[in-house]
Design an enzyme around this catalytic site. Structure first.
Site, PDB file in Angstrom:
ATOM      1  CD1 TRP A 101      -1.791  -2.295   2.075  1.00 53.61           C
ATOM      2  CD2 TRP A 101      -2.680  -1.733   0.107  1.00 53.61           C
ATOM      3  NE1 TRP A 101      -2.633  -3.314   1.685  1.00 53.61           N
ATOM      4  CE2 TRP A 101      -3.187  -2.992   0.485  1.00 53.61           C
ATOM      5  CE3 TRP A 101      -3.099  -1.160  -1.093  1.00 53.61           C
ATOM      6  CZ2 TRP A 101      -4.099  -3.698  -0.304  1.00 53.61           C
ATOM      7  CZ3 TRP A 101      -3.996  -1.875  -1.889  1.00 53.61           C
ATOM      8  CH2 TRP A 101      -4.491  -3.126  -1.496  1.00 53.61           C
ATOM      9  CG  ASP A 173      -3.220   4.028   4.444  1.00 51.94           C
ATOM     10  OD1 ASP A 173      -4.248   3.887   5.143  1.00 51.94           O
ATOM     11  OD2 ASP A 173      -2.982   3.321   3.441  1.00 51.94           O
ATOM     12  CE  LYS A 197      -8.329  -2.892   5.670  1.00 53.56           C
ATOM     13  NZ  LYS A 197      -8.050  -4.049   4.819  1.00 53.56           N
TER      14      LYS A 197
END
Length: 362
Positions: A101, A173, A197
């Site tokens: 990511w 992030d 999440k």
């Protein structure tokens, strides 16, 4: 009967948050319709919207210097939206590379300005098994910002001490570990997180941004991509994903009801100790690639002696009522995602299964 959900995202939601939604699904607070059917300009929805912001602010202790925004497009859109707002062809940003990511985030930055790799822990096998040490970072004091990924779902690594970057704005992030424990929000110029999440369902991105930093954003981009647009309109510039925000509100209310982030941290650390304790007791069978100091409390990864055993493990666990344990497609193995909705008892059930699996197949 509900299964034990170890999916990496979209992940499980706390049952009380789902039960509240079930009770209110057809008739929200006596209005005769679902919250999904309410106008986002109406007082009924606006109360939910503002409560979600208030709860997040309270739980994280967000200072008055920062503002909460609700956006769409997932964290992947933020990979582009961050440099779109804060990077120009004449400037450069630093990226701390710790996984897939962070690589994707840096790739998007290249369209708007220069992006430097200020640190990377990729190894000869093109995998990441730890996060960088402070002394390994080669930071540019003139960078527009430093970007990091706090938890790496694919490789199972996590920052347990955030990097020191001086006066350069730090952007994180936190899609996969926001709300797992208390943090000092003031260290960050911006935090963003896909909700799916720890915070709610897919379809919503939480942004916590320093107002002074936000003011430096570009005005030469479409309004819909400016953070200031959402800030000026309380994230109601256009129709937001109202049901996703409603469910986030339910999850945040649940977190508050169980004791807030200090309690979640205690549970999350206990879950990690249970899983990694089992792995370390049978280290020749459950092979964990991540260095101990970088192990994630959210995503524990390991491999079994053969790929065939990996597949057997996933299949037998599913029969035992546990799903979502297959590792990410590019790395294989097993991944145990232990987000906030996963209980200590859920992990105890998994660990007991692992013990029996060793006896049977070891």
């Amino acid at each position: 009967m509900r299964v034990i959900n170890f999916n990496a995202g979209p992940a499980g939601l706390p049952q009380p948050a789902l039960e509240r939604a079930r009770e209110e699904l057809l008739d929200f607070q006596g209005t005769g319709m679902s919250i999904m059917e309410h106008s986002h300009r109406g007082k009924e929805y606006e109360a939910v919207h503002n409560e979600a912001i208030s709860l997040l602010t309270e739980l994280l202790g967000i200072p008055s210097t920062h503002q909460v925004l609700f956006l769409q497009g997932g964290a992947s859109q933020q990979f582009a939206q961050v440099p779109m707002n804060f990077l120009t062809p004449e400037t450069s940003a630093d990226y701390l590379m710790t996984g897939v990511w962070s690589e994707k985030a840096r790739d998007e930055a290249k369209y708007y300005g220069q992006s430097r790799i200020a640190a990377t822990t990729i190894n000869a096998d093109k995998r990441y098994t730890r996060v960088p040490k402070q002394e390994e970072m080669q930071l540019d004091p003139a960078a527009a910002y430093v970007h990091m990924t706090s938890n790496n779902t694919i490789y199972g690594t996590q920052w347990h001490t955030f990097p020191e970057v001086g006066s350069v704005p730090l952007i994180a992030d936190m899609s996969s570990d926001l709300l797992w424990k208390p943090i000092d929000v003031s260290k960050f110029a911006m935090i963003y997180a896909g909700a799916q999440k720890n915070v709610g369902p897919s379809g919503i991105v939480l942004v916590i941004i320093d107002k002074g930093f936000m003011a430096k954003g570009s005005t030469n981009i479409p309004k819909i991509f400016r953070y200031s647009t959402y800030a000026e309109n309380n994230s109601l510039y256009n129709t937001p994903p109202t049901f996703s925000i409603y469910l986030c509100r339910n999850v945040l209310a649940w977190i508050k009801s169980v004791g807030g982030l200090p309690q979640l941290e205690r549970w999350n650390r206990e879950k990690g100790e249970l899983l990694y304790g089992m792995i370390d007791r049978h280290a020749d069978f459950f092979r964990a690639p991540v260095e101990k100091g970088s192990r994630s409390y959210m995503n524990g990864v390991f491999r079994l002696p053969t790929e065939a055993l990996d597949e057997t493990f996933v299949a037998e666990a599913k029969k035992a009522g546990m799903v979502g344990l297959k590792g990410y497609r590019s790395v294989g193995g097993i991944r145990v995602s232990m987000y906030n909705a996963v209980t200590v008892d859920n992990v105890k059930t998994l660990v007991a299964f692992m013990e029996q699996f060793v006896k049977k197949h070891g």
